[in-house]
Scaffold this motif. Structure first.
Motif, PDB file in Angstrom:
ATOM      1  N   ALA A  63     -32.793 -61.552  15.485  1.00 36.33           N
ATOM      2  CA  ALA A  63     -33.598 -61.741  14.278  1.00 36.33           C
ATOM      3  C   ALA A  63     -34.631 -60.630  14.145  1.00 36.33           C
ATOM      4  O   ALA A  63     -35.753 -60.831  13.698  1.00 36.33           O
ATOM      5  CB  ALA A  63     -34.270 -63.108  14.299  1.00 36.33           C
ATOM      6  N   GLY A  64     -34.238 -59.427  14.536  1.00 34.91           N
ATOM      7  CA  GLY A  64     -35.084 -58.254  14.303  1.00 34.91           C
ATOM      8  C   GLY A  64     -34.932 -57.801  12.855  1.00 34.91           C
ATOM      9  O   GLY A  64     -34.289 -58.481  12.049  1.00 34.91           O
ATOM     10  N   PRO A  65     -35.506 -56.653  12.513  1.00 34.85           N
ATOM     11  CA  PRO A  65     -35.494 -56.223  11.110  1.00 34.85           C
ATOM     12  C   PRO A  65     -34.083 -56.089  10.539  1.00 34.85           C
ATOM     13  O   PRO A  65     -33.842 -56.464   9.395  1.00 34.85           O
ATOM     14  CB  PRO A  65     -36.208 -54.865  11.144  1.00 34.85           C
ATOM     15  N   VAL A  66     -33.159 -55.601  11.353  1.00 30.67           N
ATOM     16  CA  VAL A  66     -31.797 -55.386  10.857  1.00 30.67           C
ATOM     17  C   VAL A  66     -31.081 -56.722  10.651  1.00 30.67           C
ATOM     18  O   VAL A  66     -30.427 -56.937   9.628  1.00 30.67           O
ATOM     19  CB  VAL A  66     -31.025 -54.447  11.807  1.00 30.67           C
ATOM     20  N   GLY A  67     -31.238 -57.630  11.603  1.00 26.24           N
ATOM     21  CA  GLY A  67     -30.660 -58.964  11.438  1.00 26.24           C
ATOM     22  C   GLY A  67     -31.224 -59.657  10.208  1.00 26.24           C
ATOM     23  O   GLY A  67     -30.496 -60.269   9.428  1.00 26.24           O
ATOM     24  N   LEU A  68     -32.519 -59.525  10.010  1.00 29.65           N
ATOM     25  CA  LEU A  68     -33.153 -60.172   8.859  1.00 29.65           C
ATOM     26  C   LEU A  68     -32.617 -59.598   7.548  1.00 29.65           C
ATOM     27  O   LEU A  68     -32.257 -60.335   6.635  1.00 29.65           O
ATOM     28  CB  LEU A  68     -34.681 -60.013   8.924  1.00 29.65           C
ATOM     29  N   PHE A  69     -32.537 -58.270   7.463  1.00 28.78           N
ATOM     30  CA  PHE A  69     -32.075 -57.694   6.194  1.00 28.78           C
ATOM     31  C   PHE A  69     -30.598 -58.001   5.944  1.00 28.78           C
ATOM     32  O   PHE A  69     -30.166 -58.111   4.790  1.00 28.78           O
ATOM     33  CB  PHE A  69     -32.325 -56.182   6.133  1.00 28.78           C
ATOM     34  N   THR A  70     -29.848 -58.165   7.008  1.00 26.86           N
ATOM     35  CA  THR A  70     -28.434 -58.542   6.863  1.00 26.86           C
ATOM     36  C   THR A  70     -28.321 -59.868   6.111  1.00 26.86           C
ATOM     37  O   THR A  70     -27.401 -60.057   5.309  1.00 26.86           O
ATOM     38  CB  THR A  70     -27.777 -58.611   8.258  1.00 26.86           C
ATOM     39  N   VAL A  71     -29.265 -60.767   6.349  1.00 24.76           N
ATOM     40  CA  VAL A  71     -29.286 -62.045   5.633  1.00 24.76           C
ATOM     41  C   VAL A  71     -29.394 -61.807   4.129  1.00 24.76           C
ATOM     42  O   VAL A  71     -28.751 -62.489   3.325  1.00 24.76           O
ATOM     43  CB  VAL A  71     -30.482 -62.908   6.098  1.00 24.76           C
ATOM     44  N   PHE A  72     -30.198 -60.821   3.754  1.00 25.75           N
ATOM     45  CA  PHE A  72     -30.388 -60.527   2.335  1.00 25.75           C
ATOM     46  C   PHE A  72     -29.081 -60.054   1.699  1.00 25.75           C
ATOM     47  O   PHE A  72     -28.645 -60.572   0.675  1.00 25.75           O
ATOM     48  CB  PHE A  72     -31.475 -59.458   2.161  1.00 25.75           C
TER      49      PHE A  72
ATOM     50  N   GLY B 146     -27.841 -44.423   0.826  1.00 21.85           N
ATOM     51  CA  GLY B 146     -28.184 -43.002   0.707  1.00 21.85           C
ATOM     52  C   GLY B 146     -29.254 -42.588   1.709  1.00 21.85           C
ATOM     53  O   GLY B 146     -29.214 -41.484   2.253  1.00 21.85           O
ATOM     54  N   PHE B 147     -30.190 -43.475   1.985  1.00 21.85           N
ATOM     55  CA  PHE B 147     -31.236 -43.165   2.968  1.00 21.85           C
ATOM     56  C   PHE B 147     -30.608 -42.881   4.334  1.00 21.85           C
ATOM     57  O   PHE B 147     -30.971 -41.935   5.027  1.00 21.85           O
ATOM     58  CB  PHE B 147     -32.223 -44.330   3.099  1.00 21.85           C
ATOM     59  N   HIS B 148     -29.666 -43.733   4.713  1.00 23.74           N
ATOM     60  CA  HIS B 148     -28.959 -43.564   5.988  1.00 23.74           C
ATOM     61  C   HIS B 148     -28.154 -42.263   5.983  1.00 23.74           C
ATOM     62  O   HIS B 148     -28.196 -41.480   6.939  1.00 23.74           O
ATOM     63  CB  HIS B 148     -28.051 -44.779   6.207  1.00 23.74           C
ATOM     64  N   GLU B 149     -27.430 -42.034   4.892  1.00 20.18           N
ATOM     65  CA  GLU B 149     -26.564 -40.858   4.819  1.00 20.18           C
ATOM     66  C   GLU B 149     -27.383 -39.561   4.915  1.00 20.18           C
ATOM     67  O   GLU B 149     -27.024 -38.642   5.653  1.00 20.18           O
ATOM     68  CB  GLU B 149     -25.767 -40.900   3.508  1.00 20.18           C
TER      69      GLU B 149
ATOM     70  N   CYS C 297     -31.032 -47.016   9.553  1.00 20.67           N
ATOM     71  CA  CYS C 297     -29.580 -46.931   9.754  1.00 20.67           C
ATOM     72  C   CYS C 297     -28.999 -48.342   9.893  1.00 20.67           C
ATOM     73  O   CYS C 297     -27.937 -48.646   9.349  1.00 20.67           O
ATOM     74  CB  CYS C 297     -29.257 -46.091  10.981  1.00 20.67           C
ATOM     75  N   GLY C 298     -29.718 -49.194  10.589  1.00 17.48           N
ATOM     76  CA  GLY C 298     -29.276 -50.581  10.735  1.00 17.48           C
ATOM     77  C   GLY C 298     -29.188 -51.305   9.396  1.00 17.48           C
ATOM     78  O   GLY C 298     -28.287 -52.120   9.183  1.00 17.48           O
ATOM     79  N   PHE C 299     -30.098 -50.988   8.494  1.00 18.13           N
ATOM     80  CA  PHE C 299     -30.058 -51.615   7.167  1.00 18.13           C
ATOM     81  C   PHE C 299     -28.732 -51.290   6.474  1.00 18.13           C
ATOM     82  O   PHE C 299     -28.094 -52.155   5.875  1.00 18.13           O
ATOM     83  CB  PHE C 299     -31.218 -51.110   6.297  1.00 18.13           C
ATOM     84  N   HIS C 300     -28.349 -50.021   6.558  1.00 15.38           N
ATOM     85  CA  HIS C 300     -27.082 -49.575   5.961  1.00 15.38           C
ATOM     86  C   HIS C 300     -25.898 -50.253   6.652  1.00 15.38           C
ATOM     87  O   HIS C 300     -24.981 -50.762   6.005  1.00 15.38           O
ATOM     88  CB  HIS C 300     -26.994 -48.053   6.093  1.00 15.38           C
ATOM     89  N   GLU C 301     -25.935 -50.268   7.973  1.00 12.94           N
ATOM     90  CA  GLU C 301     -24.820 -50.833   8.736  1.00 12.94           C
ATOM     91  C   GLU C 301     -24.627 -52.322   8.426  1.00 12.94           C
ATOM     92  O   GLU C 301     -23.507 -52.792   8.210  1.00 12.94           O
ATOM     93  CB  GLU C 301     -25.068 -50.616  10.238  1.00 12.94           C
ATOM     94  N   GLY C 302     -25.722 -53.061   8.395  1.00 14.52           N
ATOM     95  CA  GLY C 302     -25.642 -54.485   8.081  1.00 14.52           C
ATOM     96  C   GLY C 302     -25.072 -54.716   6.685  1.00 14.52           C
ATOM     97  O   GLY C 302     -24.288 -55.648   6.458  1.00 14.52           O
ATOM     98  N   THR C 303     -25.466 -53.850   5.767  1.00 10.92           N
ATOM     99  CA  THR C 303     -25.006 -53.970   4.383  1.00 10.92           C
ATOM    100  C   THR C 303     -23.499 -53.784   4.286  1.00 10.92           C
ATOM    101  O   THR C 303     -22.800 -54.541   3.597  1.00 10.92           O
ATOM    102  CB  THR C 303     -25.748 -52.938   3.504  1.00 10.92           C
ATOM    103  N   LEU C 304     -22.987 -52.793   5.002  1.00  9.68           N
ATOM    104  CA  LEU C 304     -21.540 -52.573   4.970  1.00  9.68           C
ATOM    105  C   LEU C 304     -20.794 -53.662   5.741  1.00  9.68           C
ATOM    106  O   LEU C 304     -19.708 -54.085   5.335  1.00  9.68           O
ATOM    107  CB  LEU C 304     -21.188 -51.176   5.522  1.00  9.68           C
ATOM    108  N   ALA C 305     -21.382 -54.131   6.825  1.00 10.03           N
ATOM    109  CA  ALA C 305     -20.721 -55.169   7.627  1.00 10.03           C
ATOM    110  C   ALA C 305     -20.514 -56.450   6.812  1.00 10.03           C
ATOM    111  O   ALA C 305     -19.449 -57.073   6.888  1.00 10.03           O
ATOM    112  CB  ALA C 305     -21.530 -55.463   8.893  1.00 10.03           C
ATOM    113  N   VAL C 306     -21.509 -56.845   6.009  1.00 11.99           N
ATOM    114  CA  VAL C 306     -21.339 -58.090   5.253  1.00 11.99           C
ATOM    115  C   VAL C 306     -20.248 -57.962   4.195  1.00 11.99           C
ATOM    116  O   VAL C 306     -19.631 -58.954   3.810  1.00 11.99           O
ATOM    117  CB  VAL C 306     -22.650 -58.627   4.605  1.00 11.99           C
ATOM    118  N   GLN C 307     -19.989 -56.738   3.747  1.00 12.23           N
ATOM    119  CA  GLN C 307     -18.882 -56.542   2.800  1.00 12.23           C
ATOM    120  C   GLN C 307     -17.558 -56.939   3.455  1.00 12.23           C
ATOM    121  O   GLN C 307     -16.731 -57.622   2.858  1.00 12.23           O
ATOM    122  CB  GLN C 307     -18.810 -55.071   2.351  1.00 12.23           C
TER     123      GLN C 307
END
Lengths: 337, 337
Positions: free
Chosen positions: A11-20, B303-306, A302-312
């Motif tokens: 539940a760090g920043p990347v886990g939290l944003f993945t929820v979004f 884009g930020f990540h890229e 980078c984690g924000f981007h990764e989480g975003t693609l993972a949920v896709q």
């Protein structure tokens, strides 16, 4: 058994944003974290430190970033299992079951590991039989200060954690007595915290025992801590009665139980492909600092981007026949659950 | 000739943040954008709209996000060539030369294309010889309202842009006279803007000509706009004397000149690999909405990540023998140029 669409481990920043990002796709998340509160490293390691490389924030306090993320995901009502470590990952009929060290079970078709640096394990002092007293008077993290109400407590350590808890427990008149044991005479902490502790010692509110180490623990007769043996560099040993011994020597990260989840591990991290940050186990993704791939940077953004693609990809697994059209929040707004 | 480490093409949010990540590696950037101000789509298309999917911002106004990014990169003193379109990309001795439509040349060992949706091209009304009057009294974008000081102006269009500029030019008493020509009787704009324009027409401050289109332009004898021909749906044509004709029918994005830069193009975007978002031309990267790869999402946060990963490779090209160790801003702070 908790059932959800995505089990998010961490539940760090990347886990939290993945929820979004999951929420935008109408996927529900449940987060598991071994720490007692959300925020991960940001809260555990540097809650009051500024971060300068979150895009759009010339400067942001780590704790503030967590607050913002919690607010951002509020509308998607994530579930939380906090203070428990995800221990095992089992697969049953196209679903995963994640069980914590306390036996709590979670079921979902997909798992996103956003485990950061892994599980934070306390640095333990080399005391014989220390393990035997764990949860019987020896605690490495102060989870709830009220736990120490009217107790005789020995804290050891010389950093901010030892200083801050000493101050907190005394200022809030929680403990019956407190002794702070430190190997040196100088402390590695904020100057004003050091000053406060010195003042408390001078005023007799605490016992400050420097140039000393706790070297032994004695039972009270019922298997619980009854006293500790403190060895002074020159003056020899003393035995000090205590209900609790709290060594606060910091936490070190380790991959923890997920090292045994049959995931491909490289450089002490989970190997993923950069298409969707999926692991070698279909339906299991790893995002943020816990993953590795060529060119990986351990940055929150980078984690924000990764989480975003993972949920896709999680969406595609959960709804194999449903088309997922990217909608822009600026056009469509955000509608929660 | 402007010389720098990285030429960033596009000054939208992703281009701007790329400057920050480059700066952390002590690389200097110079940005080129065809729009007159930084911000890209955020400023051109939706400056006052809220965005909900920037991590850490439960809600942020697009213009505010640009302001924040500008503040975040200030310390790295980026250069800007604004209001000019990057026209050609040439290679000379391991360096790139980017030349704009106005002949400005930029030289650097690396280029990062953060071109967003590409170049915004105005939607042009179908008027014979319209092109002939471009920059001779016909403008599709109001770059500087002072340009119209004491002029007779005909604006056409029914959206916010036409309404807002009409209001601005009148309220600030800039123009000598203003006629607003619109095909319909109703407008597609904020209700209070529509009301203001109606009030101005009723008060005689502007001439509001609805159910009409500008169908012709006459020269003033020197090749400059002298009058426009306005055709009413039922009432026939009138000729209206004017120094400027400003059709504001919106902007449409197009890949623009970079379509001819020998880059691999797919789906009207620049193909990149996800290791470092490099294109088929070594030293040229593409980040943000302008690029494509399997699973690409056109989101600012991606884009930020890229951009962050692209500058790592840019660094390796610029300093082939220098080791680049990732430093955390929380630990090291940010030191500018």
């Amino acid at each position: 058994m908790i059932e959800t669409d995505i089990i998010v481990i961490g539940a760090g920043p990347v886990g939290l944003f993945t929820v979004f990002e999951a929420g935008l796709l109408k996927l529900r998340c449940h987060l598991i974290d071994s720490l007692p509160v959300p925020g991960g490293q940001l809260i555990e390691i540097y809650p009051k430190k500024p971060i300068y490389d979150i895009p759009g924030f010339p400067i942001v306090n780590a704790g503030e970033l967590v607050d913002n993320l919690m607010k951002q995901i509020e509308v998607f009502k994530p579930g939380f299992t906090l203070g428990e470590t995800a221990l095992t990952l089992d697969e049953v009929e196209n679903h995963f079951i994640v069980t914590t060290n306390k036996g709590m079970k979670h079921k979902a078709p997909t798992v996103i590991i956003a485990g950061g640096l892994g599980v934070f394990e306390p640095r333990k002092p080399p005391i014989e039989n220390l393990d035997k007293f764990e949860d019987k008077g020896v605690e490495y993290i102060v989870r709830d200060p009220e736990f120490y109400r009217n107790k005789r407590v020995v804290i050891s350590g010389g950093g901010d954690s030892a200083l801050d808890w000493t101050i907190y427990l005394i200022e809030n008149k929680i403990v019956k007595s407190l002794a702070l044991v430190h190997r040196r005479t100088s402390f590695r902490g904020h100057l004003d915290s050091v000053q406060k502790v010195m003042d408390m010692a001078n005023a007799g509110a605490i016992e400050l025992i420097t140039e000393s180490e706790v070297v032994g623990i004695n039972s009270n007769g019922n298997g619980h801590v009854g006293s500790v043996v403190i060895k002074h560099a020159n003056l020899g040993d003393i035995v000090k009665e205590a209900d609790h011994f709290v060594p606060l020597f910091g936490l070190t990260p380790s991959l923890g139980p997920l090292a045994d989840w049959n995931l491909e591990i490289e450089k002490n991290a989970v190997k993923v492909n950069t298409l969707d940050y999926s692991t070698n186990r279909k339906g299991v993704f790893a995002v943020g600092d816990i993953n590795t791939y060529p060119g990986k940077l351990k940055l929150i953004l980078c984690g924000f981007h990764e989480g975003t693609l993972a949920v896709q990809s999680a969406f595609a697994k959960i709804h194999p026949n449903k088309k997922n059209v990217l909608k822009y929040t600026t056009v469509n707004g955000v509608s929660g659950f």
